[in-house]
Design an enzyme around this catalytic site. Structure first.
Site, PDB file in Angstrom:
ATOM      1  N   ARG A 211       0.930  -1.141  -0.303  1.00 46.14           N
ATOM      2  CA  ARG A 211      -0.103  -0.102   0.063  1.00 46.14           C
ATOM      3  C   ARG A 211       0.866   1.186  -0.011  1.00 46.14           C
ATOM      4  O   ARG A 211       1.833   1.341   0.837  1.00 46.14           O
ATOM      5  CB  ARG A 211      -0.791  -0.039   1.042  1.00 46.14           C
ATOM      6  CG  ARG A 211      -2.075  -1.225   1.113  1.00 46.14           C
ATOM      7  CD  ARG A 211      -2.955  -0.865   2.286  1.00 46.14           C
ATOM      8  NE  ARG A 211      -3.604  -2.125   2.517  1.00 46.14           N
ATOM      9  CZ  ARG A 211      -4.915  -2.456   1.843  1.00 46.14           C
ATOM     10  NH1 ARG A 211      -5.277  -1.563   1.034  1.00 46.14           N
ATOM     11  NH2 ARG A 211      -5.721  -3.658   2.093  1.00 46.14           N
TER      12      ARG A 211
ATOM     13  N   ASN B  95      -9.304   1.551  -5.131  1.00 49.69           N
ATOM     14  CA  ASN B  95      -9.465   3.095  -5.002  1.00 49.69           C
ATOM     15  C   ASN B  95      -8.197   3.905  -5.057  1.00 49.69           C
ATOM     16  O   ASN B  95      -7.936   4.843  -5.770  1.00 49.69           O
ATOM     17  CB  ASN B  95     -10.679   3.740  -4.123  1.00 49.69           C
ATOM     18  CG  ASN B  95     -11.600   2.704  -4.284  1.00 49.69           C
ATOM     19  OD1 ASN B  95     -12.376   2.947  -5.402  1.00 49.69           O
ATOM     20  ND2 ASN B  95     -12.147   1.745  -3.331  1.00 49.69           N
ATOM     21  N   GLY B  96      -7.760   3.901  -4.083  1.00 51.49           N
ATOM     22  CA  GLY B  96      -6.306   4.665  -3.617  1.00 51.49           C
ATOM     23  C   GLY B  96      -5.295   4.366  -4.865  1.00 51.49           C
ATOM     24  O   GLY B  96      -4.760   5.629  -5.287  1.00 51.49           O
TER      25      GLY B  96
ATOM     26  N   ASP C  83     -13.553  -5.896  -2.429  1.00 50.26           N
ATOM     27  CA  ASP C  83     -14.787  -4.998  -1.671  1.00 50.26           C
ATOM     28  C   ASP C  83     -15.638  -4.606  -2.780  1.00 50.26           C
ATOM     29  O   ASP C  83     -16.908  -4.227  -2.409  1.00 50.26           O
ATOM     30  CB  ASP C  83     -14.138  -3.707  -1.259  1.00 50.26           C
ATOM     31  CG  ASP C  83     -13.303  -4.146  -0.086  1.00 50.26           C
ATOM     32  OD1 ASP C  83     -13.489  -4.774   0.701  1.00 50.26           O
ATOM     33  OD2 ASP C  83     -12.429  -3.052   0.616  1.00 50.26           O
TER      34      ASP C  83
ATOM     35  N   ARG D  62     -27.068 -21.427  18.739  1.00 51.51           N
ATOM     36  CA  ARG D  62     -26.579 -20.308  19.396  1.00 51.51           C
ATOM     37  C   ARG D  62     -26.845 -19.273  18.290  1.00 51.51           C
ATOM     38  O   ARG D  62     -27.343 -19.488  17.018  1.00 51.51           O
ATOM     39  CB  ARG D  62     -25.333 -20.637  18.988  1.00 51.51           C
ATOM     40  CG  ARG D  62     -24.677 -21.263  20.408  1.00 51.51           C
ATOM     41  CD  ARG D  62     -23.233 -21.749  20.432  1.00 51.51           C
ATOM     42  NE  ARG D  62     -22.586 -22.091  21.620  1.00 51.51           N
ATOM     43  CZ  ARG D  62     -21.413 -22.828  21.838  1.00 51.51           C
ATOM     44  NH1 ARG D  62     -20.604 -22.906  20.684  1.00 51.51           N
ATOM     45  NH2 ARG D  62     -21.123 -23.233  23.181  1.00 51.51           N
TER      46      ARG D  62
ATOM     47  N   ARG E  39      -9.668 -12.985   0.865  1.00 52.53           N
ATOM     48  CA  ARG E  39      -8.842 -12.703  -0.209  1.00 52.53           C
ATOM     49  C   ARG E  39      -8.008 -13.650  -0.569  1.00 52.53           C
ATOM     50  O   ARG E  39      -7.125 -13.587  -1.538  1.00 52.53           O
ATOM     51  CB  ARG E  39      -7.973 -11.460   0.435  1.00 52.53           C
ATOM     52  CG  ARG E  39      -8.451 -10.108   0.342  1.00 52.53           C
ATOM     53  CD  ARG E  39      -7.692  -9.031   0.797  1.00 52.53           C
ATOM     54  NE  ARG E  39      -6.325  -8.842   0.934  1.00 52.53           N
ATOM     55  CZ  ARG E  39      -5.900  -8.143   1.867  1.00 52.53           C
ATOM     56  NH1 ARG E  39      -6.356  -7.018   2.258  1.00 52.53           N
ATOM     57  NH2 ARG E  39      -4.475  -8.225   1.978  1.00 52.53           N
TER      58      ARG E  39
HETATM   59  O1  LIG Z   1      -4.567  -5.674   3.840  1.00 60.86           O
HETATM   60  P1  LIG Z   1      -5.077  -5.009   5.179  1.00 60.86           P
HETATM   61  O2  LIG Z   1      -4.238  -3.706   5.460  1.00 60.86           O
HETATM   62  O3  LIG Z   1      -5.197  -5.979   6.388  1.00 60.86           O
HETATM   63  O4  LIG Z   1      -6.614  -4.557   4.766  1.00 60.86           O
HETATM   64  C1  LIG Z   1      -7.609  -5.274   4.873  1.00 60.86           C
HETATM   65  C2  LIG Z   1      -8.774  -4.539   4.172  1.00 60.86           C
HETATM   66  O5  LIG Z   1      -8.400  -4.878   2.687  1.00 60.86           O
HETATM   67  C3  LIG Z   1      -9.512  -5.206   1.801  1.00 60.86           C
HETATM   68  O6  LIG Z   1      -9.284  -6.508   1.796  1.00 60.86           O
HETATM   69  C4  LIG Z   1      -9.585  -4.507   0.665  1.00 60.86           C
HETATM   70  O7  LIG Z   1      -8.278  -4.142   0.127  1.00 60.86           O
HETATM   71  P2  LIG Z   1      -8.489  -2.934  -0.962  1.00 60.86           P
HETATM   72  O8  LIG Z   1      -9.208  -1.812  -0.664  1.00 60.86           O
HETATM   73  O9  LIG Z   1      -6.805  -2.589  -1.182  1.00 60.86           O
HETATM   74  O10 LIG Z   1      -8.825  -3.764  -2.392  1.00 60.86           O
HETATM   75  C5  LIG Z   1     -10.702  -4.759   2.848  1.00 60.86           C
HETATM   76  O11 LIG Z   1     -11.816  -5.523   2.421  1.00 60.86           O
HETATM   77  C6  LIG Z   1     -10.260  -5.203   4.295  1.00 60.86           C
HETATM   78  O12 LIG Z   1     -11.073  -4.603   5.237  1.00 60.86           O
HETATM   79 MG   LIG Z   2     -11.045  -0.983  -1.092  1.00 63.19          MG
END
Ligand SMILES: O=P(O)(O)OC[C@H]1O[C@](O)(COP(=O)(O)O)[C@@H](O)[C@@H]1O
Ligand SMILES: [Mg+2]
Ligand SMILES: Nc1ncnc2c1ncn2[C@@H]1O[C@H](COP(=O)(O)OP(=O)(O)O)[C@@H](O)[C@H]1O
Length: 359
Positions: free
Chosen positions: A75, A113-114, A137, A172, A285
């Site tokens: 990132r 997005n970023g 996402d 539960r 993921r």
């Molecule tokens: O990789 P990290 O920093 O644990 O982030 C987790 C987050 O990344 C995501 O998998 C999404 O990542 P992106 O926005 O980079 O696609 C989210 O759904 C999750 O909340």
């Molecule tokens: Mg995202």
């Protein structure tokens, strides 16, 4: 000579390699000239520091079903783009210089997005960039779907399925936390696919009275167990009414690991039921891309390669109403795609009896 660069940025997903395979195979199959392929390691970091691998056809053979990314990812927050790295390296000039040094004709950027904001910035700096919509996402604006999303729904749905058997045996209430801090696409789709009783997503602030009532209604009908799916960013009405800063401070001060545990505790206190939490986390993921993901990833890769061969740059490939299209990067950058609380799927889920905690 055609020189192309590839990088994968942000959170990984199951279909990154499938997408890169789509790009490379299409370019190699259709280019009229010799092609050189450069794969940058660990996202924009590789472009900043000139860490790359020269790649061949063989590197993209056998990766269609391989999850993760063969290039590695990282990132590189957009808001830090003009802040030099710890060692003083200026990110944007360094990326431009490395692109020029390799005499690239095009950079393919697989990111969310970023990452797309950064891609737009590189476009403004004069680089030929093509972005491809990666994220589990599904929150990328301008496209109906992102690659990663279909496989993530599958993993999350399997988790809900598996929890059903143990929830039922023990009678539960289970709170299952599904990924999505700002958007609720995976919780919504997996919640419906897995037959959840309650789905709480960031776009629809909940009232705990409604959540408790839904669980009690189910019990009155003879349901021994209940499944409450909550997004990582599920938010109550009171929290939604708070100033953004105050809400952020509240989240930062949370003692429990995440929102699911707070919600579980409240449900237990108010219903007297035995409640457990399940968090599939990054398994959402992980693993191989499913068939739908592979198809969409391939379509994205082929469309991106086609554009490059036509000499068209500065956009993100996307799918709208079943058609592959090209959306200008300047339109995509900085926007999120949210679940519409009035959408058909939410309405249908409500008619079926699923509670979103808002009524
Ligand atoms: O990789 P990290 O920093 O644990 O982030 C987790 C987050 O990344 C995501 O998998 C999404 O990542 P992106 O926005 O980079 O696609 C989210 O759904 C999750 O909340
Ligand atoms: Mg995202
Ligand atoms: N007793 C049970 N044990 C295991 N799984 C169950 C049980 N009851 C329902 N499920 C699973 O829960 C999901 C939702 O089913 P649904 O028909 O909505 O159940 P219910 O009638 O209990 O609300 C399905 O995947 C179903 O297979």
């Amino acid at each position: 000579m055609l020189r192309i660069g590839l990088l994968t940025s942000g959170g990984d997903c199951q279909a990154l390699n499938a997408t890169m395979r789509g790009i490379v195979k299409t370019v190699l199959n259709n280019a009229k000239e010799k092609v050189e392929i450069y794969g940058f390691e660990d996202g924009y970091q590789g472009l900043i520091y000139g860490r790359y691998r020269k790649m061949e056809w063989a590197d993209f053979s056998g990766v269609l079903t391989k999850g993760g990314t063969i290039l590695g990812t990282s990132r590189t927050p957009f808001k830090m783009l003009d802040t030099p790295e710890a060692d003083g390296v200026e990110k944007v000039p360094a990326m431009v210089a490395n692109y020029r040094k390799l005499k690239l004709d095009c950079l393919f950027m697989l990111g969310g997005n970023g990452s797309t904001k950064t891609a737009n910035r590189l476009r403004q700096e004069g680089l030929n960039v093509i972005a491809l919509p990666k994220t589990i996402d599904n929150d990328t604006w301008g496209t109906d779907m992102t690659f990663g999303f279909p496989s993530a729904i599958d993993v999350a749905t399997r988790c809900i399925d598996d929890i059903h058997t143990t929830a039922s045996s023990h009678g539960r209430v289970f709170v299952i936390e599904i990924m999505g801090h700002k958007v609720g696409w995976i919780p919504l789709y997996a919640g419906v696919a897995g037959g959840a009783d309650v789905i709480l997503i960031p776009e629809i602030p909940y009232d705990m009275d409604n959540v408790v009532a839904a669980i009690e209604r189910r019990e009155e009908k003879g349901g021994r167990f209940a499944i409450v799916v909550v997004a990582e960013g599920a938010i109550s009405r009171e929290e939604a009414a708070m100033k953004k800063k105050a809400y952020k401070a509240k989240v930062a001060a949370r003692v429990k690991p995440s929102v699911a545990y707070d919600i579980a505790e409240e449900i237990a206190a108010r219903t007297g039921r035995e409640v457990r939490v399940a968090v599939p986390g990054h398994t959402q993921r992980g693993g191989a891309p499913d068939a739908q993901d592979r198809i969409f990833a391939t379509q994205c890769g082929v469309e991106a390669a086609r554009a490059c061969l036509e000499g068209q740059f500065g956009f993100m490939v996307a799918q709208r109403a079943g058609k592959m299209v090209r959306v200008p990067l300047e339109d995509v950058a900085g926007k999120l795609k949210y679940v519409d609380p009035d959408s058909d799927l939410v309405r249908e889920a409500k008619l079926l009896g699923i509670s979103f905690g808002d009524e």
